[in-house]
Design a protein around this motif. Structure first.
Motif, mmCIF file in Angstrom:
data_model
loop_
_atom_site.group_PDB
_atom_site.id
_atom_site.type_symbol
_atom_site.label_atom_id
_atom_site.label_comp_id
_atom_site.label_asym_id
_atom_site.label_seq_id
_atom_site.Cartn_x
_atom_site.Cartn_y
_atom_site.Cartn_z
ATOM 1 N N LEU A 158 0.848 -1.184 0.000
ATOM 2 C CA LEU A 158 0.000 0.000 0.000
ATOM 3 C C LEU A 158 0.890 1.242 0.000
ATOM 4 O O LEU A 158 1.995 1.199 0.530
ATOM 5 C CB LEU A 158 -0.872 0.047 1.257
ATOM 6 N N THR A 159 0.392 2.323 -0.568
ATOM 7 C CA THR A 159 1.110 3.603 -0.493
ATOM 8 C C THR A 159 0.121 4.706 -0.137
ATOM 9 O O THR A 159 -1.085 4.564 -0.361
ATOM 10 C CB THR A 159 1.804 3.965 -1.819
ATOM 11 N N THR A 160 0.643 5.794 0.388
ATOM 12 C CA THR A 160 -0.207 6.929 0.740
ATOM 13 C C THR A 160 -0.720 7.675 -0.483
ATOM 14 O O THR A 160 -1.637 8.479 -0.365
ATOM 15 C CB THR A 160 0.559 7.925 1.637
ATOM 16 N N HIS A 161 -0.147 7.413 -1.644
ATOM 17 C CA HIS A 161 -0.555 8.109 -2.863
ATOM 18 C C HIS A 161 -1.169 7.166 -3.896
ATOM 19 O O HIS A 161 -1.164 7.449 -5.087
ATOM 20 C CB HIS A 161 0.642 8.856 -3.457
ATOM 21 N N GLY A 162 -1.710 6.036 -3.440
ATOM 22 C CA GLY A 162 -2.393 5.102 -4.324
ATOM 23 C C GLY A 162 -3.866 5.470 -4.474
ATOM 24 O O GLY A 162 -4.360 6.439 -3.888
ATOM 25 N N LEU A 163 -4.600 4.685 -5.247
ATOM 26 C CA LEU A 163 -6.019 4.944 -5.476
ATOM 27 C C LEU A 163 -6.845 4.870 -4.200
ATOM 28 O O LEU A 163 -7.887 5.496 -4.099
ATOM 29 C CB LEU A 163 -6.574 3.947 -6.495
ATOM 30 N N ASP A 164 -6.405 4.098 -3.230
ATOM 31 C CA ASP A 164 -7.201 3.926 -2.020
ATOM 32 C C ASP A 164 -6.911 4.962 -0.944
ATOM 33 O O ASP A 164 -7.766 5.219 -0.098
ATOM 34 C CB ASP A 164 -6.966 2.534 -1.437
ATOM 35 N N PHE A 165 -5.721 5.551 -0.922
ATOM 36 C CA PHE A 165 -5.344 6.382 0.219
ATOM 37 C C PHE A 165 -4.903 7.799 -0.130
ATOM 38 O O PHE A 165 -4.442 8.514 0.752
ATOM 39 C CB PHE A 165 -4.224 5.687 1.002
ATOM 40 N N LEU A 166 -5.034 8.234 -1.355
ATOM 41 C CA LEU A 166 -4.645 9.596 -1.721
ATOM 42 C C LEU A 166 -5.527 10.590 -0.966
ATOM 43 O O LEU A 166 -6.744 10.572 -1.075
ATOM 44 C CB LEU A 166 -4.771 9.816 -3.221
#
Length: 189
Positions: A158-166
């Protein structure tokens, strides 16, 4: 019709004394909700599919007058169904966990990794891809460390700038904590 894969398991959000408030260890679950970007893109895809299916119906209705209308309607119908399948698959993309392992569901490929092969799951500050595009920005990533692999060889979970967490850093922190707790509990057991 309930879409069980669209929402996260509510037990992850409930306050509880256990780090992993779950009953059924064999059920695959996503410990976070899909983000607004992912849901928005899927909704636009479904909106496009409704217009494509309407076009297929109109082509089929006018097909009695024109000889090639039925074949064209079938082609447009298949295109509309493909758009629906792509939108639903986009909603399933993410990280899923259960008592046996961790499953990374991609748009085309799904990979399952048993907990026995996971050394650790940890958060790291690093350059991450913005919305999956080649552009990189500074952010946080949830890294999976596997046996016989360097952490750099494995893409982040997961990343903070992905589709789920931006734009949702608190949601990223909750999801990262839940995945780290799953990894810690199942590595012990």
């Amino acid at each position: 019709m309930p879409l069980h894969f669209l929402t996260a398991d509510r037990t992850f959000e409930a306050a509880s004394e256990s780090a992993l408030p779950h009953q059924d260890q064999d059920r695959w679950r996503r410990p976070y909700r899909p983000g607004p970007w992912r849901v928005g893109v899927a909704a636009l895809g479904l909106l496009l599919a409704s217009f494509v299916l309407l076009a297929a119906v109109l082509i089929a209705l006018s097909g009695s007058v024109f000889s090639s209308g039925t074949a064209s309607a079938g082609t447009v119908l298949v295109a509309g169904l493909a758009i629906i399948a792509a939108a639903l698959r986009l909603l399933r993309v993410g990280v899923w966990v259960n008592g046996r392992g961790l499953r990374r569901v991609g748009f085309l490929v799904t990979r399952t990794l048993p907990w026995a092969r996971v050394i650790s799951v940890r958060t790291a500050q690093q350059p991450v891809r913005w919305l999956g595009l080649p552009r990189r920005v500074q952010g946080q990533a949830l890294r999976l460390v596997r046996e016989n692999r360097r952490p750099e060889d494995t893409p982040p979970l997961l990343t903070t700038h992905g589709l789920d967490f931006l734009g949702r850093p608190m949601a990223f922190d909750r999801a990262a904590d839940a995945l780290e707790a799953w990894a810690a509990e199942n590595r012990r057991g």
